[in-house]
Design a protein around this motif. Structure first.
Motif, short mmCIF file in Angstrom:
data_model
loop_
_atom_site.label_atom_id
_atom_site.label_comp_id
_atom_site.label_asym_id
_atom_site.label_seq_id
_atom_site.Cartn_x
_atom_site.Cartn_y
_atom_site.Cartn_z
N LEU A 104 0.23 -9.28 4.43
CA LEU A 104 0.27 -7.82 4.58
C LEU A 104 -0.92 -7.16 3.90
CD1 LEU A 104 4.09 -7.38 4.08
CD2 LEU A 104 2.81 -6.73 6.14
N LYS A 105 -1.32 -7.71 2.78
CA LYS A 105 -2.48 -7.19 2.04
C LYS A 105 -3.76 -7.40 2.87
CE LYS A 105 -4.40 -5.16 -1.13
NZ LYS A 105 -4.04 -3.77 -1.41
N ALA A 106 -3.86 -8.60 3.45
CA ALA A 106 -5.04 -8.92 4.27
C ALA A 106 -5.14 -7.98 5.47
CB ALA A 106 -4.99 -10.37 4.73
N MET A 133 -8.21 -5.40 6.06
CA MET A 133 -9.00 -5.52 7.28
C MET A 133 -9.04 -4.18 8.03
SD MET A 133 -7.97 -7.53 10.71
CE MET A 133 -6.69 -6.31 10.95
N ALA A 134 -7.87 -3.56 8.19
CA ALA A 134 -7.80 -2.30 8.94
C ALA A 134 -8.65 -1.23 8.27
CB ALA A 134 -6.35 -1.85 9.05
N GLU A 135 -8.57 -1.17 6.95
CA GLU A 135 -9.35 -0.16 6.23
C GLU A 135 -10.85 -0.41 6.39
OE1 GLU A 135 -7.61 -0.13 2.34
OE2 GLU A 135 -6.05 1.28 2.98
N ALA A 136 -11.24 -1.68 6.33
CA ALA A 136 -12.65 -2.02 6.51
C ALA A 136 -13.14 -1.61 7.89
CB ALA A 136 -12.86 -3.51 6.29
N LEU A 137 -12.25 -1.67 8.87
CA LEU A 137 -12.63 -1.33 10.24
C LEU A 137 -12.36 0.15 10.55
CD1 LEU A 137 -11.25 -4.48 12.11
CD2 LEU A 137 -13.64 -3.97 11.53
N ASP A 138 -11.92 0.90 9.52
CA ASP A 138 -11.67 2.32 9.67
C ASP A 138 -10.57 2.62 10.69
OD1 ASP A 138 -12.19 4.79 8.68
OD2 ASP A 138 -13.76 5.26 10.16
N LEU A 139 -9.52 1.80 10.65
CA LEU A 139 -8.38 2.01 11.55
C LEU A 139 -7.18 2.52 10.75
CD1 LEU A 139 -8.63 -1.39 13.48
CD2 LEU A 139 -9.13 0.88 14.43
N ASN A 140 -6.40 3.42 11.37
CA ASN A 140 -5.13 3.82 10.77
C ASN A 140 -4.15 2.67 10.91
OD1 ASN A 140 -5.83 6.47 10.22
ND2 ASN A 140 -5.26 7.11 12.28
N VAL A 141 -3.22 2.61 9.98
CA VAL A 141 -2.21 1.55 10.05
C VAL A 141 -0.81 2.16 9.96
CG1 VAL A 141 -1.30 -0.54 9.00
CG2 VAL A 141 -3.75 -0.08 8.93
N VAL A 142 0.05 1.77 10.87
CA VAL A 142 1.46 2.16 10.81
C VAL A 142 2.27 0.88 10.67
CG1 VAL A 142 3.40 3.16 12.11
CG2 VAL A 142 1.12 4.21 12.27
N CYS A 197 10.12 -0.49 2.16
CA CYS A 197 9.15 0.60 2.08
C CYS A 197 8.39 0.57 0.75
CB CYS A 197 9.87 1.93 2.28
SG CYS A 197 8.75 3.22 2.78
N GLN A 198 9.11 0.35 -0.34
CA GLN A 198 8.49 0.29 -1.66
C GLN A 198 7.47 -0.85 -1.74
OE1 GLN A 198 8.61 2.61 -3.60
NE2 GLN A 198 10.64 3.51 -3.88
N HIS A 199 7.86 -2.01 -1.21
CA HIS A 199 6.94 -3.16 -1.18
C HIS A 199 5.65 -2.80 -0.47
CE1 HIS A 199 9.03 -6.44 -3.05
NE2 HIS A 199 10.11 -6.28 -2.31
N LEU A 200 5.81 -2.18 0.70
CA LEU A 200 4.65 -1.86 1.53
C LEU A 200 3.78 -0.79 0.88
CD1 LEU A 200 6.41 -2.04 4.99
CD2 LEU A 200 4.50 -3.49 4.26
N LEU A 201 4.42 0.16 0.22
CA LEU A 201 3.66 1.20 -0.50
C LEU A 201 2.79 0.55 -1.57
CD1 LEU A 201 6.28 4.08 -0.88
CD2 LEU A 201 3.98 4.33 0.10
N LYS A 202 3.37 -0.40 -2.30
CA LYS A 202 2.63 -1.10 -3.35
C LYS A 202 1.42 -1.84 -2.79
CE LYS A 202 6.32 -2.01 -6.55
NZ LYS A 202 7.44 -2.93 -6.32
N LEU A 203 1.58 -2.34 -1.56
CA LEU A 203 0.48 -3.08 -0.93
C LEU A 203 -0.56 -2.15 -0.30
CD1 LEU A 203 2.67 -5.88 0.68
CD2 LEU A 203 0.91 -6.24 -1.07
N GLY A 204 -0.29 -0.84 -0.33
CA GLY A 204 -1.28 0.11 0.18
C GLY A 204 -0.94 0.75 1.51
N TYR A 205 0.22 0.41 2.07
CA TYR A 205 0.64 1.04 3.33
C TYR A 205 1.15 2.45 3.05
CZ TYR A 205 0.27 -3.47 5.65
OH TYR A 205 -0.22 -4.64 6.17
N THR A 206 0.85 3.39 3.96
CA THR A 206 1.31 4.77 3.73
C THR A 206 1.98 5.40 4.95
OG1 THR A 206 -0.84 5.67 4.34
CG2 THR A 206 -0.48 5.23 1.99
N GLU A 207 1.85 4.77 6.11
CA GLU A 207 2.44 5.35 7.33
C GLU A 207 3.54 4.44 7.87
OE1 GLU A 207 -0.70 6.48 10.03
OE2 GLU A 207 -1.68 7.69 8.49
#
Ligand code: C2E
Ligand code: MG
Ligand code: MG
Ligand code: MG
Length: 279
Positions: free
Chosen positions: A215-217, A221-230, A240-250
Motif C-alpha cells: 500500500l505504501k509503494a 508511486m501515484a504521488e510521484a506520477l502526480d495521480l490522485n488516489v482513492v 481507514c486509520q491504517h490507510l491514513l497512516k500510510l498516506g491515503y486521504t481519499e
C-alpha cells in the motif's frame, strides 16, 4: 460403481449448464426492455477526502429492478449488456441520468463535486462515443469538468491507438479519467506514466489484504506520477486509520456510505472525519 457415479455427475453438470443457459437467455430478453419499462435506477456512493474534508466525487452505480421488484446486480447484467451491446443505450441513459441528478448532489455536497460514471470498453470503442457523450452532457446543461469517467485498468492498458487517443481527447474536453479497480489488471509502471488519467482507484482487495509495504509503494508511486488516489471498499474505521497512516486521504466504502438514492445520501456532517468532528 465408479462409472455410474461419473455419469451421474456428468448428468448433474449438464443439467446445471442448461439451466444457466436458460437463465441467461431470459436475462437477455428482459434486459432488452429495461429502458422502455423504466426499470433502471442510479444509486450514488460518495468519495470523501479527509484532507479537504469534503465529498469530492459521487459515483453513480446502476441498479436494475427487474419487473420493478427483483433487483439484479450489475455484476450479473453488465456483462450481458456488453455482449449484446445493450450497454450502448443503457450507458447513455446512465450518463443522462447522472447529469440530471448532479444539481441535487451539488446541493447536498457543494457546487464543486463531480459525478463519476462507469464506462465500459464497448462504449469507449464506439467511434462516436465522445460526440454522443458531449451531446448528452450539453443537452442536460452540464459542464464536462463535473464528469469523471471511470474506466477499468484493462481498458486503459489495452493500448490500442484509438483508445489512447480517446482518453486524450476526453481530457482535452474537460472530463477527468479514473482508473477503476487498480491493481487487478496488468498495467506496468511504464504504462502508467503514459496513461492519460487523473486518478487511480485502488481495488478493494488491497484494502482487505492490508499489506502495508504494498500500500505504501502504491501511494508513493501515484504521488510521484502526480495521480490522485482513492482507496475503494473501506468497511470500517480500522481500515481507514491504517490507510491514513500510510498516506491515503481519499476514501470510498460502506463505512462512509452505502450506495444510495440521492435523497437517502448522508449529509456531509454525518460522514466519518467530517468537518464537525474537528476541534
Ligand atoms: P465498481 O465501479 O468498482 O464499483 C464498486 C463496487 O463495490 C460497487 O458494486 C459498490 O456497491 C461496491 N462497494 C462499495 N463500497 C464497498 C465496500 O465497502 N465493501 C464492499 N464489499 N463493496 C463495496 P456494484 O454497485 O454492485 O457494482 C459492481 C460493478 O458493476 C462496478 O464496480 C462497475 O464495474 C459495474 N457497474 C456499476 N454500474 C455501472 C454502470 O453504470 N456502467 C458500467 N459500465 N458498469 C457499471
Ligand atoms: Mg467504478
Ligand atoms: Mg471501483
Ligand atoms: Mg471495483
Amino acid at each position: 460403481h465408479a462409472k455410474s457415479l461419473g455419469r451421474s455427475r456428468y448428468h448433474i453438470f449438464d443439467t446445471d449448464f442448461r439451466y444457466e443457459q436458460i437463465i441467461r437467455f431470459d436475462l437477455e430478453l428482459e434486459l432488452n426492455n429495461c429502458l422502455e419499462k423504466d426499470e433502471l435506477q442510479l444509486v450514488y456512493q460518495p468519495i470523501y477526502s479527509v484532507k479537504q474534508q469534503k465529498v469530492i466525487t459521487v459515483e453513480a452505480l446502476l441498479r436494475w429492478y427487474k419487473d420493478h421488484s427483483q433487483i439484479v446486480s450489475p455484476v450479473e447484467f453488465i456483462p450481458v449488456a456488453e455482449e449484446t451491446r445493450l450497454i450502448i443505450p443503457i450507458g447513455e441513459w446512465v450518463i443522462r441520468q447522472a447529469c440530471r441528478d448532479l444539481p441535487q448532489l451539488q446541493q447536498k455536497y457543494g457546487q464543486s463535486i463531480r459525478v463519476a460514471v462507469n464506462i465500459s470498453r464497448i462504449q469507449l470503442d464506439e467511434p462516436d462515443f465522445i460526440e454522443r457523450l458531449n451531446q448528452i452532457v450539453q443537452e442536460e446543461g452540464i459542464s464536462a469538468r463535473y464528469i469523471d469517467l471511470e474506466i477499468t485498468e484493462s481498458v486503459a492498458t489495452s493500448n490500442t491507438v484509438e483508445e489512447q487517443s480517446s482518453l486524450v481527447k476526453l481530457r482535452e474536453q474537460g472530463y477527468t479519467i479514473s482508473l477503476d479497480d487498480f491493481g487487478t489488471g496488468y498495467s506496468s509502471l511504464s504504462m502508467l506514466t503514459r496513461l492519460p488519467i487523473d486518478t487511480i482507484k485502488i481495488d478493494r482487495s488491497f484494502v482487505t489484504q492490508m499489506n502495508p509495504p504494498v500500500l505504501k509503494a502504491l501511494i508513493t508511486m501515484a504521488e510521484a506520477l502526480d495521480l490522485n488516489v482513492v482507496a475503494e471498499g473501506i468497511e470500517d474505521q480500522e481500515q481507514c486509520q491504517h490507510l491514513l497512516k500510510l498516506g491515503y486521504t481519499e476514501f470510498q466504502g460502506y463505512w462512509f456510505s452505502y450506495p444510495l438514492a440521492v435523497s437517502q445520501l448522508p449529509a456531509l456532517s454525518n460522514l466519518p472525519y467530517a468537518p464537525t468532528d474537528r476541534n
